[in-house]
Design a protein around this motif. Structure first.
Motif, short mmCIF file in Angstrom:
data_model
loop_
_atom_site.label_atom_id
_atom_site.label_comp_id
_atom_site.label_asym_id
_atom_site.label_seq_id
_atom_site.Cartn_x
_atom_site.Cartn_y
_atom_site.Cartn_z
N UNK A 218 0.97 -1.32 -0.20
CA UNK A 218 0.06 0.00 -0.06
C UNK A 218 0.89 1.16 -0.09
N UNK A 219 1.79 1.15 0.85
CA UNK A 219 2.95 2.20 0.82
C UNK A 219 3.44 2.42 -0.61
N UNK A 220 3.82 1.57 -1.39
CA UNK A 220 4.22 1.51 -2.59
C UNK A 220 3.35 2.07 -3.72
N UNK A 221 2.20 1.65 -3.50
CA UNK A 221 0.96 2.32 -4.38
C UNK A 221 0.72 3.62 -4.01
N UNK A 222 0.80 3.91 -2.82
CA UNK A 222 0.29 5.35 -2.39
C UNK A 222 1.22 6.44 -2.80
N UNK A 223 2.40 6.08 -2.85
CA UNK A 223 3.67 6.94 -3.08
C UNK A 223 3.61 7.48 -4.69
N UNK A 224 3.22 8.67 -4.86
CA UNK A 224 3.43 9.21 -6.26
C UNK A 224 4.47 8.91 -7.10
N UNK A 293 12.26 -6.57 -1.45
CA UNK A 293 12.77 -5.72 -0.44
C UNK A 293 13.18 -4.41 -0.93
N UNK A 294 13.86 -4.48 -2.17
CA UNK A 294 14.32 -3.25 -2.88
C UNK A 294 13.31 -2.35 -3.18
N UNK A 295 12.01 -3.11 -3.95
CA UNK A 295 11.00 -2.37 -4.16
C UNK A 295 10.11 -1.87 -3.14
N UNK A 296 9.89 -2.76 -2.06
CA UNK A 296 9.12 -1.85 -1.04
C UNK A 296 9.89 -0.95 -0.21
N UNK A 297 11.43 -0.93 -0.39
CA UNK A 297 11.98 0.25 0.31
C UNK A 297 11.66 1.63 -0.36
N UNK A 298 11.41 1.60 -1.52
CA UNK A 298 10.90 2.74 -2.21
C UNK A 298 9.70 3.12 -1.82
#
Length: 495
Positions: A218-224, A293-298
Motif C-alpha cells: 500500500x505504501x508503494x502504491x500510495x507514493x506518487x 525488499x528493494x521495491x518495498x523500500x522505495x
C-alpha cells in the motif's frame, strides 16, 4: 561494544569461518591441477547445485538487483528470477551435458582446451581464454566495489570504501590459494543455504516492522513516485529491454568460466541433470524476496544517496544492528564465493590455455606441480590488479555487471555451433568471436556505435552478428587438415 565493532566482528568472524573450511579442504586436496580446479570431478547434486548457485550470488545479485527494483520497480524479478532461471537451466542441459561428456572422456578442464582440440588450434584456445579473462576482470572488480560500498553504508562511513574492498580482496586471495575447488564447493554450499535463509528472515523482519506485506505494498502504491511500480512495463521495463537483458545474462552466465567449468566437475550424468532441474526453483526462492525488499523500500521512502545500495540501508533502518551485519556478512561471503570461483577459473584459463601452450610451443615441459604453483601466483596478481582498479569506482554495479554478462554472451552461440554443427570451421568460429566482441566493445566505448537498436541492446545484436558471421565464414571455408583430425565431437551424442 560499539555498533561498528559489533558489525565488523560479525563480518570478519563469518569470513574466518569460511577460511577455516578452506583449510580443511586443503588437507584433502591432491597437489594436481585437475583436483585444484575441478575437485577431481566428484561433485554430488547438492554441492554442484549450491556451488553453481553461490558462485552467481554476487554483488550484482545482492546490491545491484535490489537497487534496480528500488529505482525502477519489481519487474526485475521477471528478468533475473524467472526468465534467466529458465534460460540458464536449458543451457545447462544443452551446453553443460555435452561438455561433461567431453570432459569425462578427454580430461578437459577449460572451455579453451575443448575448443582447441575441436579445431586443432592453439589460436582458438588462446582466443577463448583471452576473451574470457577480459570479461572476468570487471566482474571480479564488481565484487570488490560491492563489498566496499556495502561496508561503508552499513557502518555509516566508519569503514571507508577502500577498506571494505581491501578486506574481501585479502580473504578471497587467501581462500583460493589455500582451498582450490574442493574448499570453494564446500563453503559455497554453506553460503548458498545461509543466504537463502537470511534473505527470507530479513524480508519477514522488515515486513513485520512495517505492518506486513499489505502495508508495504500500500505504501508503494500510495507514493506518487512509486505508484507505477505495481503495473507491468513502463519506460524502463520495455519488452525489448527485458528480453535483451534476460537473454544476454542467461547466455553470458553459461560462458562465465567459474560456471562453465562446473559443467566438467559433476560426478555423474544424474548429478548434472538433477542440478539443472532444480536451478529455476533456487532462483525464484532467492530473487523474489531480495528484489521485492528493494521495491518495498522505495514505498517506505528509505533514503538512498546517489551511488549507494539500498539493501544495507533498509536493513539498518528496520532490523537490529547485529542482524543487519549478519546479512551483510553473508552477502560479502557470497561475493567472496563468486570472486574465489572466478579467480580459480581465471587462473586455470591462464595457466592451461595461455601459459602452458606457449611453453609447449617453446619445447618446455610443465609439470602438474609447477602449473599448480603458477595458478596460485596468478590468483594473487589478478585479484590485486582488480582491487587497484576498483578503487576508482569506474561505473555502477549494474553497468559493470551488465557489461560482463553481455561480453561473455558473445561467446555462447559460436560455442553452441562448435558443439552441435559439424560444418563449422576454425575460420568461422574465429571470425564470429572476433567480430561480435569488437562490435560489443565498440558500443561501450565509441559514441558512433549505438548501445541499442529499436530498443534491443547492443549485447543481443552482437550475439546475432556473431552467429551470422560464424555461419557465413564457415560455409565459405573448408576445415583444415588439423581440424579434420580433431573432429570427433560427433561421437558425443550419446554416452
Amino acid at each position: 561494544m560499539s555498533a561498528v565493532t559489533l558489525q565488523l566482528s560479525i563480518i570478519v568472524g563469518y569470513l574466518l569461518l569460511a577460511l577455516a573450511v578452506g583449510l580443511i579442504a586443503y588437507r584433502l586436496t591432491d597437489r594436481t591441477a585437475e583436483d585444484f580446479y575441478l575437485a577431481g570431478r566428484t561433485l554430488g547434486t547438492v554441492v554442484l547445485l549450491f556451488t553453481t548457485f553461490a558462485t552467481l550470488l554476487s554483488a550484482f545479485t545482492f546490491f545491484a538487483g535490489p537497487t534496480i527494483a528500488y529505482a525502477q520497480g519489481p519487474e526485475w524479478i521477471l528478468v533475473m528470477g524467472l526468465m534467466d532461471g529458465i534460460i540458464f537451466a536449458v543451457l545447462w542441459y544443452v551446453i553443460g551435458y555435452k561438455q561433461w561428456l567431453l570432459g569425462r572422456q578427454y580430461g578437459y578442464v577449460t572451455l579453451g582446451e575443448m575448443l582447441g582440440d575441436r579445431f586443432g588450434s592453439r589460436w582458438v584456445r588462446g582466443l577463448v581464454a583471452g576473451v574470457s579473462l577480459l570479461w572476468l576482470f570487471p566482474y571480479v572488480m564488481l565484487q570488490q566495489v560491492g563489498a566496499g560500498t556495502a561496508l561503508e553504508a552499513l557502518t555509516e562511513g566508519a569503514v571507508p570504501y577502500a577498506a571494505g574492498a581491501g578486506l574481501i580482496t585479502a580473504f578471497m586471495i587467501l581462500y583460493v590459494v589455500i582451498a582450490g575447488m574442493r574448499g570453494i564447493a564446500w563453503t559455497d554450499t554453506l553460503q548458498g543455504a545461509f543466504m537463502l535463509v537470511t534473505t527470507w528472515v530479513a524480508v519477514l523482519w522488515v515486513l513485520a516492522a512495517v505492518g506486513g506485506p499489505g502495508a508495504a505494498t500500500d505504501a508503494l502504491a500510495s507514493n506518487p513516485d512509486t505508484g507505477g511500480f505495481l503495473s507491468l512495463g513502463g519506460d524502463y521495463y520495455t519488452v525489448q529491454w527485458m528480453l535483451s537483458t534476460a537473454i544476454t545474462i542467461g547466455f553470458g552466465v553459461a560462458m562465465f568460466p567459474q560456471v562453465n567449468q562446473r559443467f566438467f566437475a559433476a560426478g555423474s550424468k544424474t548429478v548434472l541433470k538433477r542440478s539443472f532441474a532444480l536451478w529455476p526453483i533456487l532462483c525464484v526462492l532467492l530473487f523474489v524476496p531480495s528484489f521485492m525488499l528493494g521495491a518495498w523500500a522505495a514505498g517506505l521512502e528509505v533514503a538512498v544517496p546517489e551511488g549507494a545500495n539500498v539493501l544495507p540501508l533498509v536493513l539498518a533502518e528496520y532490523t537490529p544492528t547485529w542482524f543487519a551485519a549478519l546479512v551483510i556478512a553473508g552477502a560479502m561471503a557470497a561475493m567472496m564465493s563468486s570472486s574465489d570461483s572466478m579467480l580459480l577459473s581465471g587462473s586455470s584459463y591462464f595457466t592451461r590455455d595461455v601459459f602452458r601452450p606457449i611453453l609447449g610451443f617453446l619445447g618446455v615441459a610443465v609439470s602438474d606441480r609447477l602449473e599448480d604453483l603458477i595458478a596460485r601466483v596468478g590468483v594473487v596478481l589478478f585479484a590485486t590488479v582488480a582491487f587497484v582498479v576498483s578503487l576508482f569506482q569506474p561505473a555502477t554495479l549494474f553497468e559493470i555487471g551488465n557489461a560482463a554478462f553481455s561480453g561473455f554472451a558473445q561467446l555462447a552461440l559460436p560455442v553452441l555451433l562448435a558443439l552441435y554443427w559439424r560444418r563449422i570451421t576454425r575460420a568461422g568460429i574465429t571470425a564470429g568471436v572476433v567480430v561480435s566482441q569488437c562490435f560489443y566493445i565498440s558500443s561501450l566505448f565509441l559514441a558512433v556505435v549505438p548501445t541499442s537498436y529499436a530498443g534491443w541492446s547492443a549485447g543481443l545484436v552482437g550475439m546475432g552478428l556473431g552467429l551470422v558471421v560464424t555461419v557465413a565464414v564457415s560455409l565459405a571455408t573448408s576445415p583444415a587438415a588439423a581440424e579434420r583430425r580433431a573432429i570427433y565431437f560427433d561421437r558425443f551424442g550419446a554416452d
